[in-house]
Every structure is written in structure tokens, then in C-alpha cells.
Design a protein around this motif. Structure first.
Motif: not given
Ligand SMILES: Nc1ncnc2c1ncn2[C@@H]1O[C@H](COP(=O)(O)OP(=O)(O)O)[C@@H](O)[C@H]1O
Ligand SMILES: [Mg+2]
Lengths: 360, 345
Positions: B170-195
């Protein structure tokens, strides 16, 4: 198929800090049967892998047919390697094994199949084409491996101790077979072995290696009759060894003082008085004195007699070291006992600068 | 059996055999048998039964009153007989209400609604896609670890693969949830890039795509694909690779003709495990979609059991999934030409 010559030009191979092959230069002629002979771990496979392109030498160049092979992988060299364990593909039929190299060259299936069947016929495996290698005997698998290697029409065939897994009878048979295939195809064979008998019976020329160094290159007769180093003298064939110091020497002969008395021998290494020397005498060149007029005489204590068939092996102790004499089996030997007089001619003995012997 | 007795003695052998039987019974036969049985019947419930019983009680009261007022002896006995009959009828109806009839048949299997059937098929297709993707990711990985890496590096890589499994799934899956979430890791990175911009909610809604479930499923079950393949490739003689190279075989041809045929049993096992785990996975789609991109079949089954309380239907759904898995296993064995013995290895 045509053989090509192989040239190792000041080649060195290092693995980390360990030098597996010291600087070596070899010239292997087109179409010859060339053996690399040496004990296990001396660097034979390493040389073969440099020629086949699996490893690049740390220094020096490999040339085949005059072309520099630097930077060319195994697929782009005119060589084919037969592995020590053959490395046949167990899940393919024999003909598919043979055809693998042709498949890689983009030949269509019918041509591949025809060619593979021809090659299997060449090595005497008609009727086994559709079977898998697992269904064959050791000798038959050997032939599949040879056919598979020949299929890519190599100019140089590299064989890494291919006979070592076979039993004695089959090994002797395959020696003749390999030699016949080499004659028939004209391909240059580089044959690796640790078996000096194998090297002597099959080769045109032999390179004898010890610990990463090629100690001598020569025809089989040269290697056997004119060994260049104490190691070659003891590794190829049998030799009796007497150690001592040179008492006097000229260009042709030297007299060596040994604990067993003075010995006259050919002065191959141009030794001078005072140098340490080793004298080698082949057992078949030594004999029981029995009134002969021999240059060198020793007295040995008879230990035992082993019948080898066409000759007998007579074991003596001279001083405190063993000495062997081969006598033809003529069925007229008197029973030997106690102290016996032995001897050999100066021309049949060779004096060399003292060095490493075959420790096996 | 006789060998066992000879080498371990009677007592130990009895214990072994008993344990094996116990295991087979408790772990394999009983749960499956229970599920199949459940899936094969439905309750016959008559919703009008309660009303009928009430009416019968009213009739009974009337009759008893009539009986008290009756003078005629023969009328009395006739009434008494009626009352007895009615009472028997009532107790029969009451029995039926507390212990309803089971009706056996395949009705649970044919009762699947069109929507549920679509989800059923979709889940199978998705699980197949996950299996194929996992195979594409894991085969090169397994080959690299087995044949190209130095022994030390191979050990490190394997350890790296295993370590995440020390953490709860469950924790492993939650980790991916945090990565892919609306304000998750990837989107944060995209925001930092201004995308993308969090303010305007122009983030990429990864979690609304089935792809996010795929990613998490592959991540969750990578080991089950890598290890069987790694184990078989490991046993491939390195000289075979060199022989193929020496004969001029390209990387593709060498893999197609030499490595893959050798690794077939491992590939089959890896695919079977990954498929079964993904098609039956409940937590991964539940967590990753948060119910936003439609149900997976496993979620439907869960609901049949614990929300709608229709255990029979749930059992039928679950057993259908088991059947799909069995078919998949047979298919893989046929496709890869491997027998049950190769797979067991
Ligand atoms: N890839 C390698 N890395 C490190 N050492 C090696 C490698 N290949 C060979 N060696 C070492 O080089 C020496 C010669 O090996 P090899 O050529 O295989 O000997 P041979 O074939 O004569 O038995 C051995 O000591 C072996 O351990
Ligand atoms: Mg070797």
C-alpha cells in the motif's frame, strides 16, 4: 575457402594488474595447422580470444591476411571459434545450428538448409540433420560444431581444446579427422591444447607457452629434437635432467660437472665455463651400456620395468635422482638387477642454461 | 512413498503426508469449493410471504372465535380440522421465511449486467497490457543483470529491486500516488518549468488515466516478472552468446533464436504471475484512481461481498476471474510450448 595468415605483432594482454600474455609476436602462415601448446592457465585461450576479436590486446596489433583487426568485433573478422565446451545451441536442430551463421548473413531458408546439409555430410553426419545436439554422442557433437564454424567460410578456424572432453579412442580418431578436414578445406587452423601428444601428431608448427610467454615456435620435429628451453624440453615428450656447472666449453660441445660425474653434451646455448647448466637426454636416446662405446656413462640402481607395448620403460636411480631408459621390446632382455651401467652419446644430450622445468 | 518411509521412518512420513493433505485441503480445496458452491445458488425469497403469514394469523383468530361460539358438534370438528390445517400452513410459511430455499443453477454467472461485463473484459485487457508492458520492461533488465553486469553490480541491482518489497504494498502504491497526483512530484516539476500552473488548475491529471494504474501495477509486480526471467537467463551458457556473436548474429537475432527460447519457461511464469496479480489486484486501482476512472473488476467483486451483501453473485464474479486465470495459464503454456514441469522449475 582460403586460409589467411595471422600475425600477432608485439601483442600484450593485461587484465587489471595481471599480465596474462607477455609481449608476443607470432606469424601463422596461411593454410597451416598451427598449435599453441602449454599447461592450463598459461594464456592460450587469451591469445585465441585476441585473434577472434572477443578481447582487444592491451598493446600491439593483430593482423589477418594483412588487414589490421583493431576495433573489429568477432562478427567482422574472417575467423570462427570452436569453444572448449562447443556451445552448440541445444534448442535448435543440428542443421539449424549449422545454418545459424548463414541466417545471420540473410540467406533464404532453402539455401541455408542445402548448405547446412552439405556441411553435415562433409563431417560425416548424414541422417542426423533434424536431430538436436543433445541426441548425439560427444564425437558427433564435435562435428556439428566444426560444421557450424565452417558454414561462415572462415579463413581462420580457432579451436580451443576441442578434443579434451572426449575419451582416448575417440580423441585419436578425431585427430585424424580434424587434420583431414583442414587439408580438405585449406583453412588456417589455430589449435589450442595442453596435450603435447596431440600437438605433435596434428600440427605443422607449434608454439609452446609458459606463464604468458611463448618459449619456442617451430615445426614438430624442431620442438621435439631441438627444444629451446628447459621448460620445452620437459613439457614436450619425456626428458632426463642432470644439473651441474660447465667445466669447459667450445662452440659445439660442453663438459658439465654433475654430482654423477662429467657429462659431454651439445652446447646449444653457447655456455661458458663456470655457468650453471642443465643437461637433457631423451629416454629413447639413452641405453644400457652392454659393451657399447658411449660418450657418457653412468651407474644406476635398477628400480622397475614397465611394459609399454612396443618398448619398455626402465626406471633407474642415478645418484639420488630418477633416470629413465626406453628400450625397444625385443624379447631378449636379461633380467636386470642391482647396479647397472647406462650411457648416452654427447650428440643425443643437450646442455642448456639452467631454467624453469615443467612442474607438472 | 515407500522411499519416504525408508528414509524417514513411519512416524515422520505420517506427519509429512498428513501435513501435505492438510495443506492441500485447507489451502486449495476448501476455499475454492466453498466459493464454487456459493456461486452456484440463489435464495428463493418470496417478498409477499410476510403478508400471507399475517393474514393467516388473522384468519386463525377468527376461526378460534367461531370455534368458541359453535354449538353443533359436527361443525366443531370440521372447524377444528380447518384450524389445524391453517396452523400447519403457518408454520410451513414461517419455516420458509427463516430458512429460504436455495435454488441451484448458473443464474449467477448469466446475471452479469452489460456494464459489469464491460468492466470484466476491460480488466482482462488492462491486465494483459500490464503483463506485456512489464515483460518489455523486465526482459532487458533481467538479461542485463544476468549476463552483462559484473557479479557485484548484479547483486546490487537485485538488492535494489528487492528492497522496496520490504515496504508494504500500500505504501509503495501511495508513493506513486504522490508522484502522479495533481500537485504531486511530476506536476510540481512541470510547474517549476513553467509548463503548468497550479492556480489555473492546468496540471496534468495523470491519475485520471488508466496509465497511472498500469505504472503502479508494473511497479508493484516487477519482481514477479524479473526473477523468473533472471533465473532462466542466468543458466544460459555465456559461450552461447559468444558463439552467436562470432557467427555474425545480431543482438536481435541472438535474443530471438538463442536467449528467448532458453528463457521461455521463465517468461511464461513471469507473465502468468504478473497477469494473475494485476487482474486480481484490488488496492492498486482503488488507490490510484480514487474511483475517478471507473471500476476494475476486482473492485466490483469487493463490492458484491461487502457492500451489496450478494455473496453468491460475488462468488460467481470471483470464480469467473479464476477461470480467466486458468485459461491464461493454459494459453501461455501452449504459446511458449512449455509443460507444467518446466514452469514448476
Ligand atoms: N577476463 C579475464 N579477466 C581476468 N583474468 C583473466 C581473464 N581471462 C583470463 N584470465 C587469466 O589469464 C590467465 C590465462 O588464462 P587462459 O588464457 O584462459 O589460460 P589457458 O587457456 O591457457 O588455460 C589465467 O590466469 C586467467 O585467470
Ligand atoms: Mg583455455
Amino acid at each position: 575457402m582460403h586460409g589467411k595468415n595471422v600475425e600477432l605483432d608485439k601483442v600484450v594482454m593485461r587484465f587489471g594488474g595481471f599480465t596474462a600474455v607477455q609481449q608476443t609476436s607470432l606469424e601463422i602462415r596461411a593454410g597451416e595447422f598451427f598449435s599453441i601448446l602449454g599447461p592450463s592457465g598459461c594464456g592460450k585461450t587469451t591469445i585465441l580470444r585476441m585473434v577472434s576479436g572477443f578481447i582487444e590486446p592491451s598493446e600491439g596489433r593483430v593482423r589477418i591476411g594483412g588487414d589490421d583487426m583493431g576495433g573489429r568485433g568477432p562478427a567482422r573478422r574472417p575467423t570462427a571459434l570452436i569453444f572448449q565446451n562447443l556451445a552448440l545451441f541445444p534448442l535448435m536442430s543440428n542443421w539449424e545450428n549449422v545454418a545459424f551463421g548463414l541466417e545471420a548473413r540473410g540467406l533464404d531458408k532453402r539455401t541455408r538448409r542445402e548448405r547446412a546439409y552439405e556441411l553435415l555430410a562433409l563431417v560425416g553426419l548424414e541422417g542426423k540433420e533434424a536431430q538436436r545436439p543433445g541426441a548425439l554422442s560427444g564425437g558427433q557433437r564435435q562435428r556439428v560444431a566444426i560444421a557450424r564454424a565452417l558454414a561462415v567460410e572462415p579463413a581462420v578456424l580457432l579451436l580451443d581444446e576441442p578434443l579434451s572432453a572426449l575419451d582416448l579412442k575417440l580423441r585419436q580418431y578425431m585427430r585424424a579427422e580434424l587434420k583431414a578436414i583442414q587439408r580438405k578445406t585449406g583453412v588456417t587452423f589455430i589449435f589450442i591444447t595442453h596435450d603435447q601428444g596431440e600437438a605433435l601428431t596434428m600440427s605443422d608448427r607449434i608454439a609452446v607457452m609458459r606463464a604468458g610467454v611463448v618459449e619456442q615456435v617451430g615445426t614438430t620435429d624442431e620442438i621435439y629434437d631441438r627444444p629451446a628451453t628447459p621448460f620445452v624440453a620437459t613439457f614436450v615428450g619425456e626428458n632426463n635432467v642432470l644439473s651441474g656447472t660447465v667445466a669447459e666449453a667450445d662452440a659445439a660441445y660442453a663438459r658439465i660437472e654433475t654430482p654423477l660425474g662429467p657429462v659431454r653434451a651439445r652446447n646449444q646455448d653457447a655456455l661458458a665455463a663456470g655457468q650453471r647448466a642443465m643437461v637433457f637426454v631423451r629416454p629413447e636416446r639413452a641405453s644400457l651400456v652392454n659393451g657399447h662405446d658411449l660418450d657418457n656413462r653412468l651407474t644406476g640402481r635398477f628400480e622397475r620395468r614397465d611394459l609399454e607395448g612396443s618398448y619398455v620403460n626402465l626406471f633407474f636411480t642415478v645418484g639420488d635422482q630418477p633416470f629413465i631408459v626406453h628400450e625397444p621390446n625385443l624379447d631378449r632382455q636379461a633380467a636386470l638387477e642391482g647396479e647397472v651401467r647406462l650411457g648416452f652419446q654427447a650428440d643425443d644430450a643437450v646442455a642448456m642454461r639452467a631454467g624453469a622445468l615443467d612442474d607438472a | 512413498m515407500r522411499d519416504l518411509v525408508r528414509s524417514y521412518g513411519k512416524t515422520l512420513t505420517t506427519i509429512f503426508v498428513a501435513l501435505v493433505c492438510f495443506w492441500v485441503l485447507i489451502m486449495i480445496v476448501l476455499p475454492q469449493a466453498f466459493m464454487i458452491e456459493q456461486s452456484l445458488w440463489t435464495m428463493q425469497r418470496d417478498s409477499a410471504l410476510g403478508v400471507k403469514i399475517d393474514r393467516a394469523y388473522a384468519d386463525l383468530a377468527t376461526m378460534n372465535y367461531d370455534l368458541g361460539n359453535a354449538r353443533d358438534e359436527s361443525a366443531k370438528t370440521a372447524l377444528q380440522a380447518k384450524i389445524d390445517a391453517l396452523q400447519a400452513g403457518i408454520s410451513d410459511m414461517e419455516q420458509r421465511e427463516t430458512k429460504p430455499h436455495k435454488i441451484y443453477g448458473l443464474q449467477n454467472y448469466t446475471a452479469m449486467s452489460g456494464l459489469h461485463f464491460r468492466i470484466f473484459v476491460k480488466s482482462i485487457v488492462y491486465a494483459l497490457a500490464v503483463t506485456v508492458l512489464a515483460l518489455l520492461v523486465c526482459y532487458p533488465l533481467a538479461f542485463t543483470i544476468a549476463k552483462l553486469a559484473t557479479p557485484q553490480r548484479a547483486a546490487l541491482l537485485l538488492l535494489g529491486l528487492v528492497i522496496p518489497y520490504a515496504i508494504n504494498e500500500l505504501l509503495r502504491v501511495y508513493a506513486w500516488l504522490m508522484i502522479l497526483d495533481y500537485q504531486g512530484v511530476i506536476n510540481s516539476a512541470l510547474e517549476a518549468l513553467g509548463l503548468v500552473s497550479f492556480q489555473d488548475k492546468t496540471w496534468v491529471p495523470f491519475l485520471e488515466y488508466s496509465g497511472s494504474v498500469f505504472v503502479a501495477l508494473i511497479y508493484a509486480y516487477v519482481l514477479f516478472m524479473v526473477f523468473p526471467i533472471y533465473n532462466t537467463v542466468e543458466t544460459l551458457d555465456k559461450n552461447q552468446l559468444e558463439a552467436a556473436e562470432d557467427l555474425g548474429g545480431s543482438i536481435w537475432r541472438t535474443h530471438w533464436r538463442v536467449v528467448i527460447p532458453h528463457a521461455k519457461p521463465g517468461i511464461a511464469v513471469g507473465c502468468i504471475m504478473t497477469f494473475m496479480l494485476s487482474v486480481g489486484s484490488y488496492s492498486v486501482p482503488q488507490i490510484m484512481t480514487r474511483g475517478k476512472s471507473g471500476d476494475w473488476f476486482s473492485q466490483l467483486i469487493y463490492r458484491q461481498f461487502f457492500e451489496t451483501q450478494s455473496w453468491n453473485l460475488g462468488a460467481a464474479y470471483a470464480f469467473s476471474l479464476v477461470l480467466v486465470c486458468l485459461v491464461f495459464i493454459l494459453l501461455m503454456m501452449k504459446l511458449f510450448g512449455v509443460g507444467i514441469r518446466d514452469i514448476a522449475k
